[in-house]
Write a protein that holds these residues in place. Structure first.
Motif, PDB file in Angstrom:
ATOM      1  N   SER A   1       0.855  -1.177   0.000  1.00  0.00           N
ATOM      2  CA  SER A   1       0.000   0.000   0.000  1.00  0.00           C
ATOM      3  C   SER A   1       0.897   1.234   0.000  1.00  0.00           C
ATOM      4  O   SER A   1       1.710   1.409   0.911  1.00  0.00           O
ATOM      5  CB  SER A   1      -0.922   0.014   1.224  1.00  0.00           C
ATOM      6  OG  SER A   1      -1.703   1.191   1.266  1.00  0.00           O
TER       7      SER A   1
ATOM      8  N   ARG B   1      -6.346 -10.370  -5.024  1.00  0.00           N
ATOM      9  CA  ARG B   1      -5.717  -9.064  -5.201  1.00  0.00           C
ATOM     10  C   ARG B   1      -4.785  -9.103  -6.403  1.00  0.00           C
ATOM     11  O   ARG B   1      -4.032 -10.072  -6.583  1.00  0.00           O
ATOM     12  CB  ARG B   1      -4.905  -8.661  -3.969  1.00  0.00           C
ATOM     13  CG  ARG B   1      -5.726  -8.419  -2.718  1.00  0.00           C
ATOM     14  CD  ARG B   1      -4.907  -7.690  -1.675  1.00  0.00           C
ATOM     15  NE  ARG B   1      -4.448  -6.389  -2.161  1.00  0.00           N
ATOM     16  CZ  ARG B   1      -3.710  -5.572  -1.411  1.00  0.00           C
ATOM     17  NH1 ARG B   1      -3.345  -5.917  -0.196  1.00  0.00           N
ATOM     18  NH2 ARG B   1      -3.329  -4.397  -1.901  1.00  0.00           N
ATOM     19  N   PRO B   2      -4.783  -8.057  -7.228  1.00  0.00           N
ATOM     20  CA  PRO B   2      -3.816  -7.981  -8.325  1.00  0.00           C
ATOM     21  C   PRO B   2      -2.400  -7.985  -7.769  1.00  0.00           C
ATOM     22  O   PRO B   2      -2.134  -7.385  -6.714  1.00  0.00           O
ATOM     23  CB  PRO B   2      -4.147  -6.645  -9.004  1.00  0.00           C
ATOM     24  CG  PRO B   2      -5.542  -6.322  -8.574  1.00  0.00           C
ATOM     25  CD  PRO B   2      -5.695  -6.898  -7.200  1.00  0.00           C
TER      26      PRO B   2
ATOM     27  N   GLU C   1      -0.903  -4.409  -7.094  1.00  0.00           N
ATOM     28  CA  GLU C   1      -1.710  -3.403  -6.410  1.00  0.00           C
ATOM     29  C   GLU C   1      -0.913  -2.762  -5.274  1.00  0.00           C
ATOM     30  O   GLU C   1      -0.290  -3.445  -4.466  1.00  0.00           O
ATOM     31  CB  GLU C   1      -2.985  -4.025  -5.851  1.00  0.00           C
ATOM     32  CG  GLU C   1      -3.927  -3.020  -5.222  1.00  0.00           C
ATOM     33  CD  GLU C   1      -5.228  -3.657  -4.746  1.00  0.00           C
ATOM     34  OE1 GLU C   1      -6.160  -2.900  -4.441  1.00  0.00           O
ATOM     35  OE2 GLU C   1      -5.287  -4.891  -4.679  1.00  0.00           O
ATOM     36  N   GLY C   2      -0.932  -1.431  -5.219  1.00  0.00           N
ATOM     37  CA  GLY C   2      -0.236  -0.716  -4.158  1.00  0.00           C
ATOM     38  C   GLY C   2       1.176  -0.310  -4.496  1.00  0.00           C
ATOM     39  O   GLY C   2       1.819   0.398  -3.724  1.00  0.00           O
TER      40      GLY C   2
END
Length: 225
Positions: free
Chosen positions: A175, A196-197, A200-201
């Motif tokens: 994140s 979750r990809p 991501e983040g």
């Protein structure tokens, strides 16, 4: 540091100056609590501070073959001009820590917790951060051989003017992880957690995305011809 499309910068503040007592670090034992001390160690020795608690401490010029801080708690600790061959810090807690400049052969911080830390001007061969929790961490001007982060949790982590030869982010949860200032070398591994990809983040430049295209293609099962 401005926010860009949801990107949040690490929340950091410089450590204040402390009035410190000079302490012979070679005489410290595991599980000992030390407050407001400047710790000095013998050259090229070994230091075992497993499960110790260091608060508002300064470790200037630690030149050690081996440093062990397994399970230790480091709170408002500064380590400068370091020269450490092997550093064991598995399951340790670092809060408000400043590390660098200097060099470290290998650092094991797996299963540990690092919060509000700055790592600057450090040359390090291997960092093991698997299953660790990192939040509000800045890496600046660092040269890293291998950086292992499988199953780690990273929040507000930023790299500035850093290089890494091998980066492993498999199953990591990210994140606001800013890798725009990180030059990645020969190996980059990444895979996502369920639902979750895998990226991501993470925040990267278009140029980095192009350089990492073969890795990204393998991650989604795409064959490049």
């Amino acid at each position: 540091m401005a926010r860009e499309r949801g990107l949040q910068a690490p929340k950091l503040h410089p450590l204040p100056g402390f009035e410190l007592e000079e302490v012979d670090g070679d005489r410290l034992a595991a599980e000992e609590s030390v407050d407001r001390a400047r710790l000095r160690f013998g050259a090229r020795g070994e230091a075992r501070l497993d499960f110790a608690a260091l608060t508002e401490c300064d470790l200037p010029e630690p030149r050690l073959e081996s440093l062990s801080t397994r399970g230790a708690r480091l709170n408002e600790v500064r380590l400068s001009d370091v020269d450490i061959v092997t550093w064991h810090s598995r399951d340790a807690s670092w809060r408000d820590v400043e590390l660098g400049p200097g060099r470290v052969g290998s650092l094991d911080l797996s299963d540990g917790e690092v919060r509000a830390a700055t790592v600057s001007g450090l040359r390090i061969g291997y960092i093991d951060l698997r299953a660790a929790t990192l939040s509000d961490v800045l890496f600046e001007g660092c040269s890293i051989g291998s950086l292992d982060l499988p199953s780690a949790s990273l929040t507000r982590v930023r790299f500035v003017d850093c290089t890494v030869d091998e980066l492993d982010l498999r199953m990591a949860q990210c994140s606001s992880v800013d890798i725009r200032g990180l030059t990645i070398g020969a190996r980059f591994e990444i895979s996502g957690r369920a639902g979750r990809p895998p990226l991501e983040g993470l925040y990267a430049t278009p140029e980095q995305a192009a350089e990492l295209a073969p890795v990204l293609a393998r991650t989604v099962g795409l064959t490049l011809l």
